[in-house]
Enzyme design. Structure first.
Site, PDB file in Angstrom:
ATOM      1  N   GLY A 107     -75.259 -23.515  78.274  1.00  0.00           N
ATOM      2  CA  GLY A 107     -74.609 -22.690  77.254  1.00  0.00           C
ATOM      3  C   GLY A 107     -75.445 -21.498  76.851  1.00  0.00           C
ATOM      4  O   GLY A 107     -76.653 -21.619  76.645  1.00  0.00           O
ATOM      5  N   ASN A 108     -74.818 -20.318  76.775  1.00  0.00           N
ATOM      6  CA  ASN A 108     -75.463 -19.050  76.365  1.00  0.00           C
ATOM      7  C   ASN A 108     -76.415 -18.493  77.428  1.00  0.00           C
ATOM      8  O   ASN A 108     -77.326 -17.733  77.108  1.00  0.00           O
ATOM      9  CB  ASN A 108     -76.258 -19.198  75.057  1.00  0.00           C
ATOM     10  CG  ASN A 108     -75.429 -19.718  73.904  1.00  0.00           C
ATOM     11  OD1 ASN A 108     -74.202 -19.705  73.968  1.00  0.00           O
ATOM     12  ND2 ASN A 108     -76.090 -20.175  72.858  1.00  0.00           N
ATOM     13  N   GLU A 155     -70.884 -19.761  84.237  1.00  0.00           N
ATOM     14  CA  GLU A 155     -70.293 -18.418  84.329  1.00  0.00           C
ATOM     15  C   GLU A 155     -71.335 -17.357  84.645  1.00  0.00           C
ATOM     16  O   GLU A 155     -71.058 -16.410  85.381  1.00  0.00           O
ATOM     17  CB  GLU A 155     -69.559 -18.083  83.028  1.00  0.00           C
ATOM     18  CG  GLU A 155     -68.198 -18.738  82.924  1.00  0.00           C
ATOM     19  CD  GLU A 155     -67.266 -17.983  81.986  1.00  0.00           C
ATOM     20  OE1 GLU A 155     -67.530 -16.807  81.689  1.00  0.00           O
ATOM     21  OE2 GLU A 155     -66.279 -18.581  81.544  1.00  0.00           O
ATOM     22  N   PRO A 214     -71.761 -27.849  87.952  1.00  0.00           N
ATOM     23  CA  PRO A 214     -70.567 -28.267  88.706  1.00  0.00           C
ATOM     24  C   PRO A 214     -69.377 -27.450  88.235  1.00  0.00           C
ATOM     25  O   PRO A 214     -69.110 -27.380  87.034  1.00  0.00           O
ATOM     26  CB  PRO A 214     -70.404 -29.747  88.324  1.00  0.00           C
ATOM     27  CG  PRO A 214     -71.094 -29.873  86.997  1.00  0.00           C
ATOM     28  CD  PRO A 214     -72.203 -28.861  86.984  1.00  0.00           C
ATOM     29  N   MET A 215     -68.681 -26.806  89.177  1.00  0.00           N
ATOM     30  CA  MET A 215     -67.555 -25.940  88.815  1.00  0.00           C
ATOM     31  C   MET A 215     -66.402 -26.216  89.771  1.00  0.00           C
ATOM     32  O   MET A 215     -66.577 -26.117  90.993  1.00  0.00           O
ATOM     33  CB  MET A 215     -67.966 -24.466  88.873  1.00  0.00           C
ATOM     34  CG  MET A 215     -69.054 -24.102  87.889  1.00  0.00           C
ATOM     35  SD  MET A 215     -69.668 -22.402  88.081  1.00  0.00           S
ATOM     36  CE  MET A 215     -70.718 -22.565  89.531  1.00  0.00           C
ATOM     37  N   HIS A 257     -74.263 -29.675  77.055  1.00  0.00           N
ATOM     38  CA  HIS A 257     -73.606 -28.390  76.820  1.00  0.00           C
ATOM     39  C   HIS A 257     -73.479 -28.241  75.307  1.00  0.00           C
ATOM     40  O   HIS A 257     -72.818 -29.061  74.660  1.00  0.00           O
ATOM     41  CB  HIS A 257     -72.237 -28.364  77.490  1.00  0.00           C
ATOM     42  CG  HIS A 257     -71.568 -27.024  77.437  1.00  0.00           C
ATOM     43  ND1 HIS A 257     -70.572 -26.660  78.317  1.00  0.00           N
ATOM     44  CD2 HIS A 257     -71.754 -25.949  76.631  1.00  0.00           C
ATOM     45  CE1 HIS A 257     -70.170 -25.432  78.040  1.00  0.00           C
ATOM     46  NE2 HIS A 257     -70.871 -24.985  77.009  1.00  0.00           N
ATOM     47  N   CYS A 269     -65.756 -31.905  80.428  1.00  0.00           N
ATOM     48  CA  CYS A 269     -64.624 -31.014  80.713  1.00  0.00           C
ATOM     49  C   CYS A 269     -63.641 -31.015  79.550  1.00  0.00           C
ATOM     50  O   CYS A 269     -63.107 -32.066  79.178  1.00  0.00           O
ATOM     51  CB  CYS A 269     -63.914 -31.442  81.994  1.00  0.00           C
ATOM     52  SG  CYS A 269     -62.509 -30.372  82.408  1.00  0.00           S
ATOM     53  N   LYS A 276     -73.166 -35.474  82.036  1.00  0.00           N
ATOM     54  CA  LYS A 276     -73.061 -34.137  81.439  1.00  0.00           C
ATOM     55  C   LYS A 276     -72.105 -34.251  80.259  1.00  0.00           C
ATOM     56  O   LYS A 276     -70.961 -34.689  80.421  1.00  0.00           O
ATOM     57  CB  LYS A 276     -72.550 -33.112  82.449  1.00  0.00           C
ATOM     58  CG  LYS A 276     -72.492 -31.686  81.921  1.00  0.00           C
ATOM     59  CD  LYS A 276     -72.114 -30.712  83.039  1.00  0.00           C
ATOM     60  CE  LYS A 276     -72.208 -29.258  82.560  1.00  0.00           C
ATOM     61  NZ  LYS A 276     -71.141 -28.896  81.610  1.00  0.00           N
TER      62      LYS A 276
END
Length: 465
Positions: free
Chosen positions: A209-210, A233, A23-24, A175, A108, A147
């Site tokens: 993550g990563n 990302e 979700p972004m 995360h 967040c 999350k």
């Protein structure tokens, strides 16, 4: 019919999804989700929705969820931020018929989440979270998921995850970064924390993550044993990440713009942001087209900038291959690839992407916004030690008026002058003068030296409160 739970939910409803688009905010809209699904994504989330706004604003509901219903866009999880159990449930009930699960954002770390008191800034309020999850599990017809970000301590992170599971969470995305790992301090996500959580609970776990390449996805699943991997990302810079491809940027940009045209409406700011991300490395070189992209007024304008970038890159491709490696990137800049933040403490981590102005003076340490203010007013001072010290009002503590006869701020002075029928020239208050004029007009009249006396009628003093 009972709703599916835990692993049954993951296997049946989510079809055993392993490749997940995160979700972004203003980035995981319908068009981007459809593009990602074309290139290997098996599950997508909506952008984070604000529960309170979702409840009170029908337009917000329509623009952010209802108008984006598409059979190709399933399975889909709708994510909300909230800090009130009742408001969260109201929002979730309004959304549950348009998605396959409801997710509570507890990860967040941005300042807006701190001000609004949601996201990761709820991670210490376990009683509140337990109540929210329990209520959602009881009231909703679809499963509730969460999350989270990790605590520095693995043991506390595990206890946190087990509390959420016990409350009714049916799937947990972890995360592997803490609340403070963001921006220049992002650093590396801890897969050890994720592994510990996966071993401690009995619900599906997604890792986040990563993740920059498909090889990272595979390595993460092997090392942690998670059931799926989420990318944010990495997906924004290369929507074909889950296919294991790194296509030319223009190929992804053209396909995305095509999807945008087929599935309106799509906010122009979203479209522009995606194209900026895709062309990130190239736009560091072709600064003029960066400006053109920022000024584009519609999708057609963005498509034209994309065409020009494609043309320039193809011209570069015809040149000597040694020219391509000067950027220091693993691939030519026109190939979809992740943006890697400079390591914490490195010199580059303190540089802005684009200097507002070439200066060797003290402006270098100012933010872009402050540099703009400095450009408009060269005498502007941002140093707290050098700012003038104001004498405080004797009653409220605000700065007093420099010429106030009562040594008060304007608001306090107005109250005092009205009560005592006094004047304060410093604040332009004339209660005494007006009262005298009123008195003279009531007792005066007739002629003075053949002229009528002043008959100015002053208005009565009004209560300033």
């Amino acid at each position: 019919m009972a709703k599916p739970r835990g692993f049954e939910f993951w296997r049946s409803t989510l079809k055993g999804a392993r490749y997940v688009v995160a979700p972004m905010v203003e980035q995981s809209e319908l068009a981007w989700r459809l593009l990602s699904r074309r290139h290997g994504a098996e599950l997508c989330y909506t952008p984070m929705l604000h529960a309170q706004v979702f409840v009170r604003d029908a337009n917000y509901r329509r623009e952010n969820l209802y108008s984006e219903v598409n059979q190709e866009d399933r399975p889909l999880i709708a994510q909300f931020c909230a800090n009130d159990p009742e408001v969260f449930i109201q929002a979730a009930l309004l959304a549950q018929d348009y998605c396959d699960a409801i997710d509570l954002n507890l990860g967040c770390p941005q300042m807006i989440a701190k001000r609004g008191h949601y996201g990761v800034f709820l991670q210490d309020e376990w009683d509140l979270l337990e109540k929210m999850i329990k209520l959602a599990d009881e009231k909703l017809s679809v499963p509730i998921t969460c999350k989270i970000r990790v605590f520095p301590e693995i043991e506390k992170t595990v206890k946190y995850a087990k509390m959420l599971e016990k409350a009714g969470c049916q799937l947990l995305t972890v995360h592997g970064r803490t609340k403070d790992q963001k921006g220049a301090l992002t650093g590396i996500a801890s897969w050890k924390h994720i592994t510990a959580v996966r071993e401690a609970v009995n619900i599906p776990i997604f890792a986040n993550g990563n993740i920059q390449h498909l090889s990272d996805v595979q390595r993460c699943m092997e090392e942690t044993g998670v059931h799926g991997v989420m990318s944010a990302e990495g997906n924004l810079h290369n929507p074909a990440l889950f296919e294991g491809r790194s296509p030319p940027v223009w190929e992804m940009a053209e396909e995305y713009l095509e999807v945008v045209e087929k599935h309106p409406p799509c906010s122009l700011s979203c479209v522009r942001a995606h194209v900026f991300k895709l062309w990130h490395h190239t736009l560091q070189i072709h600064q003029d087209l960066r400006e053109e992209l920022a000024k584009a007024k519609n999708v057609a304008g963005i498509a034209e900038v994309n065409r020009q970038l494609k043309q320039r890159c193809q011209e570069e491709m015809a040149k000597d291959e040694s020219e391509w490696t000067r950027t220091g990137l693993p691939f030519p800049h026109w190939i979809c690839q992740p943006y890697v933040r400079p390591p914490q403490g490195s010199k580059k981590s303190f540089l802005v992407k684009r200097a507002l102005e070439d200066s060797d003076g003290p402006n270098d340490s100012l933010s872009k916004n402050k540099q703009k203010k400095k450009a408009r007013n060269p005498h502007k001072n941002f140093c707290p030690e050098l700012k003038p010290k104001y004498i405080k009002c004797e009653q409220c503590g605000n700065p007093k008026g420099n010429k106030c006869v009562f040594n008060l701020c304007r608001s306090c002075c107005k109250r005092k002058a009205f009560k005592e029928v006094a004047d304060c020239p410093g604040h332009g208050l004339r209660f005494k003068t007006k009262a005298l004029k009123q008195s003279n007009s009531d007792t005066g009249g007739g002629l003075t030296n053949g002229n009528p006396t002043s008959q100015t009628v002053s208005t009565a003093a009004h209560d300033p409160l």
